[in-house]
Motif scaffolding. Structure first.
Motif, mmCIF file in Angstrom:
data_model
loop_
_atom_site.group_PDB
_atom_site.id
_atom_site.type_symbol
_atom_site.label_atom_id
_atom_site.label_comp_id
_atom_site.label_asym_id
_atom_site.label_seq_id
_atom_site.Cartn_x
_atom_site.Cartn_y
_atom_site.Cartn_z
ATOM 1 N N UNK A 111 0.827 -1.198 0.000
ATOM 2 C CA UNK A 111 0.000 0.000 0.000
ATOM 3 C C UNK A 111 0.868 1.257 0.000
ATOM 4 N N UNK A 112 0.465 2.212 -0.837
ATOM 5 C CA UNK A 112 1.083 3.535 -0.864
ATOM 6 C C UNK A 112 0.130 4.535 -0.210
ATOM 7 N N UNK A 113 0.693 5.534 0.445
ATOM 8 C CA UNK A 113 -0.103 6.595 1.048
ATOM 9 C C UNK A 113 -0.251 7.739 0.059
ATOM 10 N N UNK A 138 6.016 8.014 -3.968
ATOM 11 C CA UNK A 138 7.348 8.328 -3.459
ATOM 12 C C UNK A 138 8.251 7.101 -3.487
ATOM 13 N N UNK A 139 9.549 7.363 -3.578
ATOM 14 C CA UNK A 139 10.534 6.303 -3.483
ATOM 15 C C UNK A 139 11.836 6.853 -2.950
ATOM 16 N N UNK A 184 6.544 3.844 5.764
ATOM 17 C CA UNK A 184 7.998 3.923 5.644
ATOM 18 C C UNK A 184 8.470 5.370 5.631
ATOM 19 N N UNK A 185 9.690 5.572 6.087
ATOM 20 C CA UNK A 185 10.379 6.843 5.906
ATOM 21 C C UNK A 185 11.346 6.705 4.732
ATOM 22 N N UNK A 186 11.797 7.827 4.156
ATOM 23 C CA UNK A 186 12.762 7.722 3.053
ATOM 24 C C UNK A 186 14.021 6.942 3.430
ATOM 25 N N UNK A 187 14.597 7.257 4.593
ATOM 26 C CA UNK A 187 15.810 6.553 5.007
ATOM 27 C C UNK A 187 15.515 5.104 5.343
#
Length: 323
Positions: A111-113, A138-139, A184-187
């Protein structure tokens, strides 16, 4: 004489950022979107829906009655994030079962937000479905490189994607890259993908990775993306660099782990430039590589006549709410 297409750096940007920008090219934008429906939340545009997707939404027997459809806009019903997510998920389930859209054959169970204003979640959506609604996703991408020394030039670890992948098979990629799933966070995304794709230890990546901003673009999907061509995919990719030592010394060596990557190659800048010119890189990975070149002084206004356009389009201002 070879007739294979050679890509300029601006060609590479055109390839990944192929949707007219409303701010800089309003006429082209208006012409391109004339038949599209805006995907809206309250008064905000959160995506663009092309006619064949709108037609599916108008089919109540197929898509359910969870959609508000007007001549120029579409919105999903539901007063909460959970209700909107459930309604979208039920529609996508029906589409998948009916095999309505080929892109859903790449279902990820991830799932993407999708965001409302002020970085608040609007709803969550199955990753493979996001291009059907033209929503912003985002990625995170990381370039792992060996800095130049007195005896060796700067080199970059470049993976080749597995031949069996459903998207962009056998094309070149950034050292580590992945989509940012819900929560998730980017890092956190980079650390996770570094282990899964390149067998890089979490402790090493955490200690050595460096944030380097982001690239943003509005991609119009090509056949190699999997599923229908022409679907809309605006993206923001958080960018990271990680300098490592020589592979014959103390530097870690990326090793394929999860079957997504066939091999990792340590290439000079000139070798990377040649592969870019041949169109061998996955389109968004070419954009990240150009951004790396700019940040490291390899590409500048002295050696690139289209430098300003390339730089500004790699950092496109999005018309959607962001996280």
């Amino acid at each position: 004489m070879s007739t294979a297409k050679r890509y300029s750096n601006l060609d590479l940007v055109d390839r990944v950022d192929g949707f007219p920008n409303a701010a800089t090219h309003p006429v082209a934008f208006a012409e391109r979107t004339a038949e599209f429906a805006r995907f809206t939340y309250l008064s905000h545009t959160i995506g663009y829906i092309i006619p064949r997707v709108r037609a599916a939404l108008e089919d109540v027997a197929l898509s359910g009655d969870w959609w508000e459809i007007t001549p120029g806009a579409v919105s999903v019903k539901g007063g909460t994030v959970e209700e909107r997510t459930a309604n979208i998920s039920e529609t996508l389930k029906r589409w998948r079962e009916a095999k309505r859209f080929d892109v859903l054959s790449g279902w990820r169970n991830e799932m993407y937000t999708i965001y409302a204003p002020q970085g608040k979640p609007c709803f969550h959506m199955e990753r493979s479905a996001t291009p059907l609604f033209g929503v912003l996703t985002y990625g995170s991408h990381m370039t792992v490189y060996v800095p130049a020394s007195a005896t060796r030039p700067l080199r970059i670890w470049v993976p080749r994607r597995a031949a069996g992948k459903s998207t962009y098979p056998s094309m070149l990629d950034n050292t580590v890259a992945g989509g940012m799933g819900d929560g998730q966070t980017p890092l956190g995304c980079i650390i996770k993908e570094a282990g899964e794709e390149a067998s890089l230890e979490e402790s090493y990546v955490s200690a050595n990775v460096r944030s380097a901003g982001f690239v943003s673009y509005f991609y119009v999907r090509e056949p190699d993306a999997g599923g229908e061509s022409g679907l809309l995919q605006p993206e923001i990719e958080y960018v990271y660099d990680m300098a490592v030592g020589e592979p014959d010394g103390e530097g870690p060596v990326p090793v394929p782990c999860d079957g997504e990557v066939a091999e990792h190659m340590l290439l000079t800048v000139e070798e990377v430039k040649e592969q870019l010119a041949r169109g061998r890189f996955k389109p968004n990975c070419a954009a990240v590589m150009l951004d790396f070149f700019i940040r490291h002084g390899i590409l500048d206004a002295e050696n690139e006549p289209d430098f300003v356009e390339i730089y500004t389009r790699l950092h496109r201002r999005m018309e959607f709410p962001t996280r």
